[in-house]
Write an enzyme that holds these catalytic residues in place. Sequence first.
Site, mmCIF file in Angstrom:
data_model
loop_
_atom_site.group_PDB
_atom_site.id
_atom_site.type_symbol
_atom_site.label_atom_id
_atom_site.label_comp_id
_atom_site.label_asym_id
_atom_site.label_seq_id
_atom_site.Cartn_x
_atom_site.Cartn_y
_atom_site.Cartn_z
ATOM 1 N NE ARG A 51 105.854 -45.084 -18.448
ATOM 2 C CZ ARG A 51 105.372 -43.896 -18.070
ATOM 3 N NH1 ARG A 51 105.690 -42.811 -18.736
ATOM 4 N NH2 ARG A 51 104.579 -43.803 -17.017
ATOM 5 C CG ASP A 96 106.902 -50.722 -7.245
ATOM 6 O OD1 ASP A 96 108.043 -50.996 -7.637
ATOM 7 O OD2 ASP A 96 106.368 -49.609 -7.453
HETATM 8 ZN ZN LIG Z 1 104.085 -52.356 -10.461
#
Ligand SMILES: [Zn+2]
Lengths: 488, 331
Positions: A296, A372
């Site tokens: 985002r 991540d």
């Molecule tokens: Zn992720």
Amino acid sequence: MTSVNQPLPKHALDDEYPTKTSALQRETEDILQAHVAQGAPTLDRSAHLQFLIRNLVQGFPARYISQDASQPWLMYWTLQSFSVLQVAVDPVNKQRAIDTIMAWQHPDGGFAGGSGQAAHLLPTYASICSLAIVGRPGPGGGWDQIDREKLYKLFMSLKQPDGSFIVSEHGEVDVRGIYCLLVSAYLVDILTPELIEDTAAFIASCQTYEGGFASASHPYYAAQEDKNTPLQCISSPRPNLGEAHGGYTYCALAAWVLLKPFLPEEGAPSIDVKRLLRWAVNMQGSETEVGGFRGRTNKLIDGCYSWWGGGEFALLEALGVSGHREHAPLRPQHEAGPTEEWVGSDDSVFNRDAMQRFILLTAQHPAGGLRDKPPKHPDAYHTLYCLAGLSVAQHRVTQSPARRSELRSAWTPKPEIKYDMVRKTAFTEALCWSEEEGSSIIIGPASNRVNASHPLFNLTMTHSEGIMAHFYKQTLPKRFVRAPPKVA
Amino acid sequence: MPVQSEDYVPFAQRPEWADVVPVPQYDGVQPLAPIFYTPEYKDATDYFRGIVKTGEMSERVLVLTEEVIRMNPAHYSAWQYRYRTLLAINASLKDELEFTKGLAIAHLKTYQVWHHRRLLLAATNDPADELRFLESVLNVDVKNYHTWSYRQWVLAHFDREEMWAGEVDYVDRLLEEDLRNNSAWHHRFFITFQRAGKDTREDVVKRELVFAKQKIALAPNNMSAWNYLRGVLDYSHTPYASQEDFVRPYTGTQVPLSFDSDVIDVENPLPSEGSRLPAVPAIEFLADIYEVEGKEGVDEAIPLWKSLAEEHDTIRKKYWEYRIHEAVTAA
Ligand SMILES: [Zn+2]
């Protein structure tokens, strides 16, 4: 490399007006850059394979109890990671995988998050895709044990008057569920006009002012004349529920591409592709963030958006967004030696090199598995979506008009089936995606090469073809490598 | 994973559950990629499967599903069965709303908690305290996607004047705290332009344009504010060219000096001191203004796109080249 007139800043620009968001951004950039300085851009295949084998055979530690209702996902993420790494599962474990997946099929149709749980659109996608990887026709093979009639009934029972679907009985509406439903319907040949009526309009209503898509929109209905008339959804307004988001945008865009061949010629809903493209390219972080993708505006980059964000560009190509092909300047012949390397032309509108570097340098965990971002731990989800992201950055897979017409001419009609034309369209549109010769770009050693992925399904091309040829009862024409025309 | 308290009693040892036959998850299948369950979780979910099998809906099902949910709040089947049971036994949905409050804060990122609350709130039709509760949740995680989309559902679904009324002030406060909070920008767009049956008046459009520009002036490289500015212009079909005077100072290399500090032009605020110029979104914006002006405009836009590709936004080189190519082809 790009020519740079002044040294690039070390941090994203905060205009000397720091806020919580920019402070977190700075911290993250420092960590990322420290990592880049240490490593080499080499895919640590064996460490990742060990991580995957451990999960598959030994199982997942107790902290994965939080994903007990996502067991098909754990299976799919693991199996598809093997596929991206060009590794096949042995026959014994394949059979165990099939038996496990079939234990998730709900007696009333569809698949559940685990045995004895309720049917749900998300695990249905994950189960069917897993079966595309390990399943086969015949008894015990999984494919022919999918109850397609009950599956279709389940899908229709989840349909809402605004064209959307709830994910399960009493469940929520969101575009992930619709993506999962459409892929499942495409793969096992249960797509009908009734199933997808008004669904494209719902997808279109989820696009936000930023250009990306929200999780859902809120419908308003016209007053009913009496109880027997069906609810009529008012076409506007349908306010967005949530801001533009990478995961939802991938799902909405893929759903849109899957629905597009079935849009009416007149009065069809539309999306703003230009605004979507602008938003999509802005999700790629700058050099200060090593070119990873965020989900985002003003949020941190995260390895899983390598697939959700990077994967959007192949889909955008299906909507006519094709990058500008730079023709390499012709060199005088005597300069081109026999060892001259072919410089692949890059038609993509996102930075494929940078994203590969991001994955290779920061998303790999030294002990195996992908993540991540540092200093986080790896997990099954990020392992697949980082690897799949590497795949879309390496390979340019687009819809090939030549392949489309090959598939069309090879189609065996089944006129006794009500929607044979719908089937033909679904089959040819799904399987005409091809990788163009010489268009792959591999950063790092050649051993970094991973398999190409189907941009809509996130399966390999071979697995997509295998399961669809079975359910559509078609024989696939061979893929020919196109040779230059002969000179007489 | 929540740690069980020491006096936790498994269902297998609770006398009032003696009549239920627990159902193991896998029967005759040695699952691949299994999860190592804790004994308590395995026990509770075995009993849950036992209940689902018999279809029992009773008070004690609420006890059982609560235990399952506390150990795994993403267990959608437990939520679903709990909801059906609540309806079947005519349980107090208000009590249930209270019950989910704590769970919502503890498990912000779980779809099911929020969706369950949505079902309850729609059924009880009493949203009076909901926005205040959500504010306390957003205080914990101000960009939580589920909380925001749920808040937007609450507003759209109940559509009560008094609920909408406080939203602008709330968003003002959030953007005062952090003007890069994109969730708050989106919410601003939602409350201003997406409310059913409300045509947005011209003065509101003007107010929002000024608001966005004031925020851009404070931090010209904040994409959230630029996206909002574009959103308002697109929504109101206002040509981007109307903002040329505003944008131009942001495309220069230096913060311009305000010659007459007594006069502040609210519609065209200048970049603040400390701004890093030129701002990429401003160059992009100016090029967009030129692009729609035909061939001559495109000629002026091309050097701007080139400067983005080569110098100011090199990661998106391919995109800026694409824009040049598209504009040249169309002109
Ligand atoms: Zn992720």
